[in-house]
Design a protein around this motif. Structure first.
Motif, short mmCIF file in Angstrom:
data_model
loop_
_atom_site.label_atom_id
_atom_site.label_comp_id
_atom_site.label_asym_id
_atom_site.label_seq_id
_atom_site.Cartn_x
_atom_site.Cartn_y
_atom_site.Cartn_z
N GLN A 65 1.97 -1.50 -14.03
CA GLN A 65 2.62 -2.78 -13.91
C GLN A 65 1.81 -3.95 -14.50
OE1 GLN A 65 3.13 -2.76 -9.22
NE2 GLN A 65 5.14 -2.82 -9.80
N TYR A 96 0.71 -1.30 0.22
CA TYR A 96 -0.01 0.02 -0.14
C TYR A 96 0.96 1.38 -0.08
CZ TYR A 96 -3.51 3.48 1.57
OH TYR A 96 -4.50 4.40 1.56
N ARG A 97 1.86 1.22 1.04
CA ARG A 97 2.64 2.52 1.08
C ARG A 97 3.56 2.46 -0.19
NH1 ARG A 97 4.45 2.07 7.23
NH2 ARG A 97 2.48 2.87 8.04
N ARG A 98 3.89 1.39 -0.97
CA ARG A 98 4.91 1.67 -2.21
C ARG A 98 3.92 2.07 -3.41
NH1 ARG A 98 7.20 3.12 -5.54
NH2 ARG A 98 8.75 2.52 -6.57
N GLY A 99 2.61 1.92 -3.35
CA GLY A 99 1.76 2.28 -4.51
C GLY A 99 1.92 1.49 -5.53
N VAL A 100 2.17 0.30 -5.46
CA VAL A 100 2.23 -0.75 -6.55
C VAL A 100 0.81 -0.85 -7.30
CG1 VAL A 100 3.97 -2.25 -5.88
CG2 VAL A 100 1.64 -2.68 -5.03
N LYS A 115 3.42 7.92 -4.72
CA LYS A 115 2.45 6.87 -5.18
C LYS A 115 1.71 7.83 -6.54
CE LYS A 115 -0.21 4.77 -2.37
NZ LYS A 115 -0.88 4.39 -0.84
#
Lengths: 289, 289, 289, 289
Positions: free
Chosen positions: C240, A214-218, C284
């Motif tokens: 991605q 969530y924090r990385r924004g994948v 993000k």
């Protein structure tokens, strides 16, 4: 095509240094003794010059009694310097399921087990919490609570191992079991402890992978089922899958969507394992699906 | 693992009624003559009791000259009442590409061909329009325009067949060729004409599948690569894939997104075909990928 | 729905601290001046109490000349303490493409550009090698070779920046450009340098991600398009995707399969960027697709 | 982002002929009465010139009592000639689930319901067989067996409708209910009966879609959740997904793999419906996810 489909079937899993004639000689070993090959898969790791084979055959007209099969095959295996095992369809995997508080993976396994998707016995469920006892017991499976704290961990693992030994367990499934096992424990069942990690490994190892994601924004989250080795989240990967997410998804949404991945990825891995479709190749797996 | 990797390799594709000993006897045929099996896949259609095999082996120390291989294998094949073919790695597929006006599939094939992804020769591109001549010629491939109208269709097909015969074509790719071929034509290359249809077959057969999909309001669109048979869009499917769409996508968006599917699905199918990984099983395919 | 569809359209991208009335007041600003809203998307990051908006409207009957639009909106933006920009459909992004030796991403962008998929101008391609000059020039785009070594890197970047300034570049695409840019360079185009990394970030950062993936034995490989920030492979992710692999895939197969991912993921990201569908939210992105 | 997150929230779903000012005037209606917009999505069908909107807002400081909301909005809706409905977060959907003998979809819905994934009440399960009574009752939900034969069908439907009326049902889920409903029945709940069909519609309509798929030799199977209309399997599609299969998969494997698709696709569709994220656009849906 399932092991259950034929009550008198053998499966050979074998790996050895590559050389000429491996397929022919093993196929002949079976054919000359009256076995009918049902399914044969092989793979050569061309970098490592290593050979991998899975072959299953009917024992219906086989000239060697099932009990003598291993000793009959041993000379060939020795000549090939092979790692190998033969599984008979009558002999089911005995599987222990370790859980903590999350129910979705256990629920999925028990439901699929009730449908006959896995050709296994589940003699016990082990947990460090009592929450899921009713779920196991509704399926008639004994539930053992063994609390684990930093102080009691060694003793708890001794009790877990004793329980598994007592019940003849050959495979342990960590179905969202939230404890890290010691090398002593994992070393007892090499290639036979299956974990589900709620990320696309090797991304987001360790704790709280959904929060990390969530924090990385994948834009995709994943789940990975793997054999447990000494190193956390570093064991050979059996199966992975992903699902698309977006900026609209909260952390709770990730947990919810990830739940569906976890249970399906774990179920696929268990099925592959129980059908003896997986061979280890160092840190990697060969999966004959 | 590609055919190109080893210049002296043979691939046997074989299907026959199932019986005991097929794998062993074929593996022995190779082994006893000094061949090293590189890759072996088999499949049994348990409903039809039919057996399918693909095996490739190195000819490096093989005791039979490549030229005599077919005659050497014929007795065994006859005993098994098999459909079979042996492909030698030196002998490339000769592929004709039929196109109309859309460039994306032709462009994709030619680019991948230039990268060596397909172990084939492309002696010619045939079209009912002149539009794509520069693209073919930029790759040094002769481009033949044969106009097709309702009146000239029979004559046009005769010229197409003559061209293909003249160039020793064994596989024809319909890379968004917008004409329906006659049974006379398709019957000449059974299992050797590959089409790309821009829908998830059997949904949306016939013309304008994107428009059909748009009107139906599906949430996924697809593409299907299949062998061409007498019946339109009914031939054996090789490969399919889909992409997600939503109400926000206009018909133009479907066309645009579908383009990416079409070229990738067709490219995968061509690669499987060129590596001799596909066997026909009635209306279906066995794909050893 | 594309920017190109309407020659007199405005797009506002805005983010600001959340408060009551944002949508209503911005919609009114447009409505009261005769604008017809074509598309409106908003998002609230409930953890950060931050508001994100994209709205496009027709300027056909709009009472304010396009040239005065920014100054007319400034009071509202100031009141909201907003980051914002207004893009007019006539004003195209000017994009420089940086490449090294791999052609697939550049080829994909140029082909799609020729189809009108991106509403941009591409005034130049920059490379540290001459290999792809013919590809760029075949599309009529000037190709600049600026060699980069450890010693000349600072000077090379100065030349690159000068070229970009000279051509009024507002977006830079790293289409498999195999050099790490300095913070001085990346700081010049914050949120306007787009990279394609050939892994599923944050897995396999840095060099040779396919080799890393091959060694780890993952069952899926990925590609990630992201904005470039100071930290390598740590910038905000735009898009991605993944593709399934197996033990049968060699490292070359991973490279080949990955190529298809890279070009499609990068193309999707470029399209989103060029249609002004992306807002930054710290590390993000908010993507209104 | 779920309806459950805020106990005093309103959701407006509206569609009407497109015209200038719709977003602004509706946003103003909310803003001027003290409402804080939480989420707004709109879509224009540019072919049909039709406008679709979903907006949710907090009622915390709203100046109109919830009970008067509909009458307050009616003048605007009338001016716009809109189809519309306002849902208040306190008022849950009341959902009846119809099943036959397969448990997987019912099991999935009940489990997710127990986790709070759907903000609904499930007052009853209706079946033409008694098999799943224990499953419903384990969740404390009354289970009604109403046998259906060709002769009794009309009477059975009357009893089903009476039951639904009695329990104030507003949505009916056909969770693998193996009976075709009459137009009289489906006409009672237009856009409010949700079915799961075990194929990728429009492929394989009607009975035994897995058998149809197996015989056709497709490489992917699908599942489709749609609203039920008069025509079998022709209603507006809400959600679809697919899974890859191969020649190795038997018909039983298709059934097993398809089960996982069916329950997940149906669950996604229910969630979208319960969160009031779906608008009908003729035979199509607009889904604001």
């Amino acid at each position: 095509m399932t092991a259950a489909a034929d009550p008198s079937k053998a499966v050979l899993l074998l790996s050895c240094p590559d050389r000429v004639g491996l397929v022919a000689r093993i196929a002949n070993f079976i054919y000359e003794r009256g076995g009918n090959i049902l399914d044969l898969n092989e793979h050569v790791d061309v970098e490592e010059h290593h050979f991998f084979l899975r072959v299953s055959w009917s024992l219906e007209h086989f000239s060697i009694p099932a009990a003598d099969l291993e000793s009959a095959f041993t000379p060939l295996a020795r000549e090939f310097r092979a790692n190998w095992q033969i599984r008979l369809s009558g002999k089911r995997n005995r599987m222990a399921i370790f859980v903590s508080k999350y129910d979705h993976c256990l629920r999925e396994i028990l439901w699929r087990h009730s449908l006959g998707e896995f050709d296994i016995d589940i003699p016990l469920v082990v947990s460090n919490h009592a929450d899921l006892a009713p779920l196991a017991e509704a399926h008639g499976i004994p539930f053992h609570v063994i609390a684990v704290t930093a102080e009691t961990k060694a003793e708890a693992e001794r009790r877990q191992m004793a329980l598994c030994d007592e019940h003849g367990i050959d495979t342990i499934v960590l179905a969202r079991y939230m404890q890290v096992l010691s090398p002593e424990f994992t070393g007892r069942w090499p290639g036979r402890i299956i974990n589900i990690h709620h990320s696309f490994l090797p991304a987001f190892v360790g704790g709280n992978p959904y929060r990390q994601a969530y924090r990385r924004g994948v834009k995709l989250i994943g789940a990975t089922s793997h054999y447990v080795s000494d190193e956390l989240d570093e064991g050979p990967i059996i199966e992975q899958d992903i699902i698309r997410i977006s900026h609209r998804d909260t952390l709770d949404d990730l947990v919810r969507k990830g739940r569906d991945l976890e249970r399906i990825v774990l179920a696929r891995a268990l099925r592959l394992h129980c059908e003896h479709r997986i061979l280890l190749n160092g840190r990697k797996t060969v999966v004959f699906d």
